[in-house]
Design an enzyme around this catalytic site. Structure first.
Site, PDB file in Angstrom:
ATOM      1  N   TYR A 173      -6.114  -1.273  -0.030  1.00 19.05           N
ATOM      2  CA  TYR A 173      -7.333  -2.085  -0.150  1.00 19.05           C
ATOM      3  C   TYR A 173      -8.336  -1.514  -1.153  1.00 19.05           C
ATOM      4  O   TYR A 173      -9.361  -2.138  -1.418  1.00 19.05           O
ATOM      5  CB  TYR A 173      -8.022  -2.225   1.211  1.00 19.05           C
ATOM      6  CG  TYR A 173      -7.313  -3.206   2.097  1.00 19.05           C
ATOM      7  CD1 TYR A 173      -6.059  -2.903   2.589  1.00 19.05           C
ATOM      8  CD2 TYR A 173      -7.870  -4.436   2.414  1.00 19.05           C
ATOM      9  CE1 TYR A 173      -5.371  -3.797   3.386  1.00 19.05           C
ATOM     10  CE2 TYR A 173      -7.187  -5.333   3.214  1.00 19.05           C
ATOM     11  CZ  TYR A 173      -5.940  -5.008   3.691  1.00 19.05           C
ATOM     12  OH  TYR A 173      -5.266  -5.891   4.479  1.00 19.05           O
TER      13      TYR A 173
ATOM     14  N   LYS B 273       3.519   4.743   8.804  1.00 14.79           N
ATOM     15  CA  LYS B 273       4.879   4.519   8.306  1.00 14.79           C
ATOM     16  C   LYS B 273       5.280   5.770   7.526  1.00 14.79           C
ATOM     17  O   LYS B 273       5.699   5.717   6.353  1.00 14.79           O
ATOM     18  CB  LYS B 273       4.861   3.246   7.440  1.00 14.79           C
ATOM     19  CG  LYS B 273       6.193   2.771   6.949  1.00 14.79           C
ATOM     20  CD  LYS B 273       6.996   2.037   7.999  1.00 14.79           C
ATOM     21  CE  LYS B 273       8.358   1.677   7.428  1.00 14.79           C
ATOM     22  NZ  LYS B 273       9.361   1.394   8.465  1.00 14.79           N
TER      23      LYS B 273
ATOM     24  N   ASP C 271       6.439   0.021  12.239  1.00 13.21           N
ATOM     25  CA  ASP C 271       7.253  -1.165  12.530  1.00 13.21           C
ATOM     26  C   ASP C 271       7.493  -1.321  14.027  1.00 13.21           C
ATOM     27  O   ASP C 271       7.322  -2.396  14.583  1.00 13.21           O
ATOM     28  CB  ASP C 271       8.587  -1.147  11.760  1.00 13.21           C
ATOM     29  CG  ASP C 271       9.241   0.211  11.750  1.00 13.21           C
ATOM     30  OD1 ASP C 271       9.912   0.538  12.717  1.00 13.21           O
ATOM     31  OD2 ASP C 271       9.050   0.947  10.757  1.00 13.21           O
TER      32      ASP C 271
ATOM     33  N   ASP D 119      -4.832  -4.159   9.592  1.00 11.92           N
ATOM     34  CA  ASP D 119      -5.056  -5.574   9.321  1.00 11.92           C
ATOM     35  C   ASP D 119      -3.990  -6.402  10.038  1.00 11.92           C
ATOM     36  O   ASP D 119      -4.295  -7.329  10.801  1.00 11.92           O
ATOM     37  CB  ASP D 119      -4.973  -5.791   7.803  1.00 11.92           C
ATOM     38  CG  ASP D 119      -5.539  -7.127   7.381  1.00 11.92           C
ATOM     39  OD1 ASP D 119      -5.971  -7.896   8.252  1.00 11.92           O
ATOM     40  OD2 ASP D 119      -5.533  -7.419   6.167  1.00 11.92           O
TER      41      ASP D 119
END
Ligand code: NAP
Length: 434
Positions: free
Chosen positions: A159, A231, A297, A321
Site C-alpha cells: 500500500y 506469508k 492462507d 485488508d
C-alpha cells in the site's frame, strides 16, 4: 487554530494526551465528516444513537460536542477541495473523530481520501472488531464463535503505492536497476519485458508499533491470544520478518505478561515436547497472553472452521485488508462492520464505516447505519466511556433480536419487520434500556 469552514462548538473541550494516556474532558469536541451518498442518512441516525447513549448513561454530566468538518463531494461542492487542509487540522488538533464513507474522486489528485487522512495523521493501526449479534443472518453454522479483532498495519506494505507500470520509462529504469545490480534476482522474473513491478516495504518500526498496539490492547481488554498472520514461508524478508520482529517485540517488551510459540519451540528443542506443553499450559493458566502465528492462507480456512481459536489478529496491510472483509462476512457483512484508524502513540484516531457510499441508496433513508453506530461505540470505548459503549451494543443487539431491521438484513431474515435507517436508529435507542 481558527476555522473558516467549521464552527468550534461552544462549551466543548479538547481531548489531549499525557504520557501516552488520553485525557478526556466531560464535554469533548469531536470532529465528524458525515460522508457522501448514504452518509447523511446514516449520520443523522447514528448521531442520535451516540448522543442518546451518553445522555442515558451520564445524565448530562458528560456530552459529545460535535464539530462538522468537510471532506469528499460535500467539501468539493462547497469549498472546491476534496480534503480541505483545515479538516486534517481539526482531526489533528482535537485528536479523536469519526467519519462516514466518502466518494473517491475519479481521475488524478488524491487516490483515496481515507488513505490521505490516514497518511496525514500517521494512523498506523486499522482496528476492526468482528463479532456477531444474535439473530444476524450469517452464512456460517456457528457465527457466535466469531469474536475477533483485526489489527491491520495501515502505513506500509504494498500500500506504500510504489509501482512501476509496464511500458513506462520508470518501469524501464527500474528493470535496468535490477538487471545491473541484482542479476540473480532479475533472472527469477518469468517475463521481464512485459512485467509491471511493485515494492513491498515492511519495516522494523512499522511492525513493532503495530504488534505493540495489538498486544497492549489485548492485555488491557483481557483477551486470550494475539496471532501474527503472515506469508513468511514465501516472502521471508517482509512477511517472515514481520513474524520474527513481532515475537522479538513480545519478548523484549512484554516478557512477564505473554507466552509465545517461539518460547514453546525453544523449550521443545531443549527439553522435549512434553516440557514445552507443560510450560505453555502453566503460563496460560496463570493468565498470560498467548502470542502465536499462522500462515496467511490457512488463516482464512481456520477462522471459519476453528473460529474459537482466534482472538486478536495482527497483520500487515494487504493481509489485513482481505482478512477483515472475509471475517466480516461471517457476522453479517460490511453494512454492520465498524473500524478505527488509530495512532496509539499520538492518540489520533478516526473511526469510520467500513463500507462505501452506496450511492444508489442516497437520501432514501433505507441503508443500515450500524457500521457508523458501532464505529461510534468503538470511539466511546477508546475515550474510556465504556458504560455508554455497552449501552449501544445492548441497543443494537436488542433491535436485531426483535427482528426490527433495515432492508439488508430484512431480505435474509424470516418474519422480520423492515425499518428505515432513521427508524432503526429509534429502535436501537428504545432497546438501550431493555
Ligand atoms: P459500497 O458503497 O460499499 O456499496 C456496495 C454494496 O454494499 C451496496 O450496493 C449494498 O449492497 C452494500 N452496502 C453498503 N453500505 C451499506 C449499508 N450501510 N447498509 C446496507 N448495505 C450496504 O461500495 P461501492 O458501490 O463499490 O462504492 C461506492 C463508492 O464508495 C465509491 O466511490 C468508492 O470509492 C467509495 N468507497 C468509500 C469507502 C470509504 O469511504 N471508507 C470504502 C469503500 C468504497 P446491496 O445493494 O446488495 O444491498
Amino acid at each position: 487554530m481558527t476555522y473558516s469552514n467549521s464552527v468550534v462548538p461552544e462549551g466543548g473541550e479538547k481531548i489531549t494526551i499525557l504520557n501516552g494516556k488520553l485525557q478526556v474532558p466531560n464535554h469533548p469536541i469531536l470532529p465528524f465528516i458525515e460522508g457522501d451518498g448514504t452518509g447523511p442518512d446514516i449520520w443523522r441516525a447514528s448521531v442520535r444513537v451516540l448522543d442518546a447513549a451518553v445522555e442515558k448513561t451520564y445524565g448530562g454530566t458528560r456530552s459529545l460536542k460535535w464539530m462538522e468538518v468537510f471532506a469528499g463531494q460535500k467539501a468539493f461542492d462547497q469549498f472546491n477541495a476534496w480534503l480541505p487542509e483545515e479538516t486534517v487540522e481539526a482531526f489533528s488538533e482535537f485528536l479523536v473523530g469519526i467519519k462516514g464513507p466518502l466518494t473517491t474522486p475519479i481521475g488524478g489528485g488524491i487516490r483515496s481520501l481515507n488513505v490521505a487522512l490516514r497518511k496525514a495523521l500517521d494512523l498506523y493501526v486499522c482496528q476492526r472488531p468482528v463479532r456477531w449479534f444474535e439473530g444476524v443472518p450469517s452464512p456460517v453454522k456457528s457465527p457466535e464463535d466469531v469474536d475477533m479483532v483485526v489489527f491491520r498495519e495501515n502505513t506500509e506494505d504494498i500500500y506504500a503505492g510504489i509501482e512501476f507500470e509496464h511500458g513506462t520509462e520508470k518501469n524501464k529504469s527500474f528493470k535496468k536497476l535490477l538487471q545491473d545490480n541484482f542479476p540473480d534476482d532479475y533472472a527469477k522474473i518469468r517475463f521481464p519485458d512485459s512485467s509491471g513491478f511493485g515494492l513491498k516495504p515492511v519495516s522494523v518500526e512499522g511492525t513493532r508499533r503495530l504488534v505493540r498496539a495489538a498486544i497492549q490492547w489485548s492485555l488491557d481488554n483481557q483477551r486470550k491470544s494475539v496471532t501474527l498472520v503472515h506469508k513468511g514461508n514465501i516472502m521471508k524478508y517482509t512477511e517472515g520478518a514481520f513474524r520474527n520482529w513481532g515475537y522479538e517485540l513480545a519478548h523484549e517488551e512484554f516478557a512477564d505478561e505473554v507466552y509465545t510459540w517461539q518460547q514453546w519451540e525453544d523449550t521443545k528443542a531443549a527439553k522435549g515436547e512434553a516440557a514445552a506443553n507443560k510450560e505453555q499450559g502453566d503460563a496460560l493458566k496463570s493468565g498470560k497472553l498467548l502470542i502465536k502465528d499462522v500462515i496467511a492462507d490457512i488463516v482464512f480456512q481456520q477462522t471459519i472452521t476453528r473460529a474459537k481459536e482466534f482472538d486478536v489478529l495482527a497483520t500487515m496491510n494487504l493481509n489485513g485488508d482481505y482478512l477483515s472483509d472475509a471475517l466480516a462476512a461471517q457476522v453479517g457483512g460490511i453494512g454492520i462492520g465498524p473500524g478505527g484508524n488509530i495512532n496509539y502513540e499520538t492518540g489520533h484516531a478516526v473511526f469510520e464505516a467500513t463500507h462505501g457510499t452506496a450511492p444508489k441508496y442516497a437520501d432514501k433513508d433505507v441503508v443500515n447505519p450500524s457500521s457508523v453506530v458501532l464505529s461510534g461505540e468503538m470511539m466511546l470505548r477508546y475515550l474510556g466511556w465504556d458504560e455508554a459503549a455497552d449501552m449501544i451494543l445492548h441497543g443494537v443487539g436488542g433491535a436485531i433480536e426483535a427482528k426490527t431491521v433495515t432492508y439488508d438484513f430484512h431480505r435474509l431474515m424470516e418474519g422480520a419487520t423492515k425499518l428505515k435507517t432513521s427508524e432503526f436508529g429509534d429502535a436501537i435507542i428504545q432497546h438501550m434500556d431493555d
